[in-house]
Design a protein around this motif. Sequence first.
Motif, PDB file in Angstrom:
ATOM      1  N   LYS A 204      19.724  12.504 -54.118  1.00  0.00           N
ATOM      2  CA  LYS A 204      19.438  13.783 -53.465  1.00  0.00           C
ATOM      3  C   LYS A 204      19.387  14.934 -54.462  1.00  0.00           C
ATOM      4  CE  LYS A 204      22.147  12.163 -49.484  1.00  0.00           C
ATOM      5  NZ  LYS A 204      23.388  12.407 -48.689  1.00  0.00           N
ATOM      6  N   THR A 205      19.677  14.673 -55.735  1.00  0.00           N
ATOM      7  CA  THR A 205      19.775  15.736 -56.732  1.00  0.00           C
ATOM      8  C   THR A 205      18.665  15.643 -57.766  1.00  0.00           C
ATOM      9  OG1 THR A 205      21.255  14.446 -58.156  1.00  0.00           O
ATOM     10  CG2 THR A 205      22.267  15.802 -56.437  1.00  0.00           C
ATOM     11  N   ARG A 206      18.425  16.780 -58.428  1.00  0.00           N
ATOM     12  CA  ARG A 206      17.364  16.891 -59.434  1.00  0.00           C
ATOM     13  C   ARG A 206      17.863  17.719 -60.620  1.00  0.00           C
ATOM     14  NH1 ARG A 206      16.205  13.773 -56.156  1.00  0.00           N
ATOM     15  NH2 ARG A 206      14.282  13.537 -54.936  1.00  0.00           N
ATOM     16  N   TRP A 207      17.010  17.823 -61.623  1.00  0.00           N
ATOM     17  CA  TRP A 207      17.317  18.576 -62.840  1.00  0.00           C
ATOM     18  C   TRP A 207      17.801  19.985 -62.530  1.00  0.00           C
ATOM     19  CZ3 TRP A 207      18.243  18.498 -67.881  1.00  0.00           C
ATOM     20  CH2 TRP A 207      18.062  19.678 -68.622  1.00  0.00           C
ATOM     21  N   GLU A 208      17.164  20.653 -61.573  1.00  0.00           N
ATOM     22  CA  GLU A 208      17.556  22.020 -61.240  1.00  0.00           C
ATOM     23  C   GLU A 208      19.011  22.101 -60.792  1.00  0.00           C
ATOM     24  OE1 GLU A 208      13.259  21.598 -61.294  1.00  0.00           O
ATOM     25  OE2 GLU A 208      14.808  20.481 -60.200  1.00  0.00           O
ATOM     26  N   ASP A 209      19.475  21.088 -60.098  1.00  0.00           N
ATOM     27  CA  ASP A 209      20.874  21.043 -59.675  1.00  0.00           C
ATOM     28  C   ASP A 209      21.802  20.908 -60.873  1.00  0.00           C
ATOM     29  OD1 ASP A 209      20.297  21.008 -56.782  1.00  0.00           O
ATOM     30  OD2 ASP A 209      19.512  19.001 -57.179  1.00  0.00           O
ATOM     31  N   TRP A 210      21.454  20.000 -61.780  1.00  0.00           N
ATOM     32  CA  TRP A 210      22.296  19.746 -62.953  1.00  0.00           C
ATOM     33  C   TRP A 210      22.304  20.947 -63.884  1.00  0.00           C
ATOM     34  CZ3 TRP A 210      18.560  15.121 -63.372  1.00  0.00           C
ATOM     35  CH2 TRP A 210      18.755  14.275 -62.280  1.00  0.00           C
ATOM     36  N   ALA A 211      21.155  21.598 -64.049  1.00  0.00           N
ATOM     37  CA  ALA A 211      21.089  22.798 -64.880  1.00  0.00           C
ATOM     38  C   ALA A 211      21.951  23.902 -64.274  1.00  0.00           C
ATOM     39  CB  ALA A 211      19.641  23.260 -65.025  1.00  0.00           C
ATOM     40  N   GLY A 212      21.924  24.016 -62.957  1.00  0.00           N
ATOM     41  CA  GLY A 212      22.770  25.007 -62.291  1.00  0.00           C
ATOM     42  C   GLY A 212      24.246  24.736 -62.523  1.00  0.00           C
ATOM     43  N   ASP A 213      24.636  23.467 -62.510  1.00  0.00           N
ATOM     44  CA  ASP A 213      26.027  23.093 -62.787  1.00  0.00           C
ATOM     45  C   ASP A 213      26.428  23.512 -64.199  1.00  0.00           C
ATOM     46  OD1 ASP A 213      26.167  21.864 -60.279  1.00  0.00           O
ATOM     47  OD2 ASP A 213      25.539  19.916 -61.083  1.00  0.00           O
TER      48      ASP A 213
ATOM     49  N   PHE B  26      15.258   2.564 -56.167  1.00  0.00           N
ATOM     50  CA  PHE B  26      16.203   2.478 -57.265  1.00  0.00           C
ATOM     51  C   PHE B  26      15.706   1.480 -58.307  1.00  0.00           C
ATOM     52  CE2 PHE B  26      18.646   3.707 -53.538  1.00  0.00           C
ATOM     53  CZ  PHE B  26      19.406   4.769 -54.005  1.00  0.00           C
ATOM     54  N   VAL B  27      16.119   1.687 -59.560  1.00  0.00           N
ATOM     55  CA  VAL B  27      15.807   0.754 -60.645  1.00  0.00           C
ATOM     56  C   VAL B  27      17.079   0.520 -61.452  1.00  0.00           C
ATOM     57  CG1 VAL B  27      13.365   1.383 -60.832  1.00  0.00           C
ATOM     58  CG2 VAL B  27      15.081   2.657 -62.150  1.00  0.00           C
ATOM     59  N   GLY B  28      17.054  -0.511 -62.295  1.00  0.00           N
ATOM     60  CA  GLY B  28      18.175  -0.750 -63.190  1.00  0.00           C
ATOM     61  C   GLY B  28      18.192   0.276 -64.306  1.00  0.00           C
ATOM     62  N   LYS B  29      19.289   0.335 -65.042  1.00  0.00           N
ATOM     63  CA  LYS B  29      19.404   1.304 -66.127  1.00  0.00           C
ATOM     64  C   LYS B  29      18.385   0.977 -67.213  1.00  0.00           C
ATOM     65  CE  LYS B  29      23.336   2.938 -67.401  1.00  0.00           C
ATOM     66  NZ  LYS B  29      23.187   4.277 -66.804  1.00  0.00           N
TER      67      LYS B  29
ATOM     68  N   VAL C 128      30.081   4.690 -64.280  1.00  0.00           N
ATOM     69  CA  VAL C 128      28.648   4.936 -64.381  1.00  0.00           C
ATOM     70  C   VAL C 128      27.941   4.110 -63.320  1.00  0.00           C
ATOM     71  CG1 VAL C 128      28.317   3.097 -66.086  1.00  0.00           C
ATOM     72  CG2 VAL C 128      26.677   5.001 -65.976  1.00  0.00           C
ATOM     73  N   TYR C 129      26.821   4.592 -62.839  1.00  0.00           N
ATOM     74  CA  TYR C 129      26.048   3.840 -61.858  1.00  0.00           C
ATOM     75  C   TYR C 129      25.319   2.675 -62.530  1.00  0.00           C
ATOM     76  CZ  TYR C 129      26.620   8.026 -58.943  1.00  0.00           C
ATOM     77  OH  TYR C 129      27.129   9.079 -58.222  1.00  0.00           O
ATOM     78  N   GLU C 130      25.211   1.581 -61.807  1.00  0.00           N
ATOM     79  CA  GLU C 130      24.482   0.420 -62.308  1.00  0.00           C
ATOM     80  C   GLU C 130      23.020   0.438 -61.868  1.00  0.00           C
ATOM     81  OE1 GLU C 130      25.531  -1.691 -64.542  1.00  0.00           O
ATOM     82  OE2 GLU C 130      27.405  -0.554 -64.592  1.00  0.00           O
ATOM     83  N   LYS C 131      22.718   1.257 -60.856  1.00  0.00           N
ATOM     84  CA  LYS C 131      21.317   1.429 -60.458  1.00  0.00           C
ATOM     85  C   LYS C 131      21.002   2.917 -60.422  1.00  0.00           C
ATOM     86  CE  LYS C 131      22.116   1.300 -55.419  1.00  0.00           C
ATOM     87  NZ  LYS C 131      21.695   0.645 -54.142  1.00  0.00           N
ATOM     88  N   ILE C 132      19.746   3.244 -60.682  1.00  0.00           N
ATOM     89  CA  ILE C 132      19.329   4.624 -60.879  1.00  0.00           C
ATOM     90  C   ILE C 132      18.307   5.021 -59.821  1.00  0.00           C
ATOM     91  CG2 ILE C 132      18.324   6.266 -62.507  1.00  0.00           C
ATOM     92  CD1 ILE C 132      20.912   5.012 -63.449  1.00  0.00           C
ATOM     93  N   PRO C 133      18.472   6.176 -59.184  1.00  0.00           N
ATOM     94  CA  PRO C 133      17.452   6.648 -58.246  1.00  0.00           C
ATOM     95  C   PRO C 133      16.151   6.989 -58.974  1.00  0.00           C
ATOM     96  CG  PRO C 133      19.531   7.826 -57.939  1.00  0.00           C
ATOM     97  CD  PRO C 133      19.641   7.079 -59.225  1.00  0.00           C
ATOM     98  N   VAL C 134      15.064   6.451 -58.514  1.00  0.00           N
ATOM     99  CA  VAL C 134      13.774   6.679 -59.166  1.00  0.00           C
ATOM    100  C   VAL C 134      13.425   8.159 -59.172  1.00  0.00           C
ATOM    101  CG1 VAL C 134      11.290   6.243 -59.031  1.00  0.00           C
ATOM    102  CG2 VAL C 134      12.914   4.364 -58.694  1.00  0.00           C
ATOM    103  N   ASP C 135      13.644   8.851 -58.050  1.00  0.00           N
ATOM    104  CA  ASP C 135      13.290  10.266 -57.979  1.00  0.00           C
ATOM    105  C   ASP C 135      14.086  11.098 -58.989  1.00  0.00           C
ATOM    106  OD1 ASP C 135      11.383   9.949 -56.017  1.00  0.00           O
ATOM    107  OD2 ASP C 135      12.766  10.352 -54.356  1.00  0.00           O
ATOM    108  N   SER C 136      15.350  10.773 -59.182  1.00  0.00           N
ATOM    109  CA  SER C 136      16.163  11.500 -60.156  1.00  0.00           C
ATOM    110  C   SER C 136      15.693  11.228 -61.575  1.00  0.00           C
ATOM    111  CB  SER C 136      17.638  11.111 -60.005  1.00  0.00           C
ATOM    112  OG  SER C 136      18.139  11.474 -58.731  1.00  0.00           O
ATOM    113  N   LEU C 137      15.280   9.995 -61.831  1.00  0.00           N
ATOM    114  CA  LEU C 137      14.784   9.646 -63.156  1.00  0.00           C
ATOM    115  C   LEU C 137      13.438  10.322 -63.434  1.00  0.00           C
ATOM    116  CD1 LEU C 137      15.423   8.083 -65.685  1.00  0.00           C
ATOM    117  CD2 LEU C 137      14.492   6.016 -64.627  1.00  0.00           C
TER     118      LEU C 137
END
Length: 264
Positions: free
Chosen positions: A64-73, A138-141, A169-178
């Motif tokens: 549910k999160t994106r770069w803009e969220d992380w930059a804000g953090d 989702f995809v693998g790391k 750490v997560y073992e699977k990665i959200p495609v949209d976040s990547l």
Amino acid sequence: MKPQKRLVEPFCFPGNHVGCLLIHGFSGSPSEMRYLGEGLANLGWTVLGIKLSGHGTTPEEMSKTRWEDWAGDAEAGVSELRKTCTKVIGIGLSMGGLLALHLAALGLIDGIVSMNSPMLLADRRTRYLRLIRPFREFVGKPKSPKATTASLRSESRSESFQLKPERFVYEKIPVDSLISLNKAIRQVRHQLYKIHCPALLMQSRTDTTVAPISIQIISKNIRARKFEVLYWEHSGHILTLGPERDEVVLKIHEFLQEFCLPES
């Protein structure tokens, strides 16, 4: 699997007037930075280790999160340290380093420590994520499919050196976040020329997640008054928990002493 609370919660250690903003990597957690944070705090520095949105919970929450969220953090972390510190240094691992570069390009921090920060991901398949998005959430790391046997063994040794409870750490990665991360890499790369503050740039030579050429791209494009490029021979991508982690703490300490303390 539910993470141990200590591994995923942010941390803060009061110290002198120089604030160290510690930023973990993509799909990771503050656990990646705690050892470094405790080491710097023991040497007298003020430390704040933040938790990025969607991290330290579940991959579904991260989706549910994106770069803009992380930059804000990251920007909020700077603001928090400015309440008590006269200088703030962004210290980031992987995407955390990318966020530190972003903060420096905005002129929000007084120095950078960038560790294995991506200008190019080693796994070329990450460039075609939009093609698979309709079929997979989702995809693998990602790791380089062309990594040499030697580099994979070195990465494995570095990872096995880590104490198992040390990192969540997560073992699977959200495609949209990547996809969002890839977009951010391009954006930050185009803004590197705006960086003028002192910088310590670190890269593990056998990193199988971030293409080691990334550090060359950064060093050639920033306009820092002073910067140092440092390679690590025996550590994998998670430099902060690898076999050279104590040396990493000391190098950052030396950087902070040289550029952040007033001359006597």
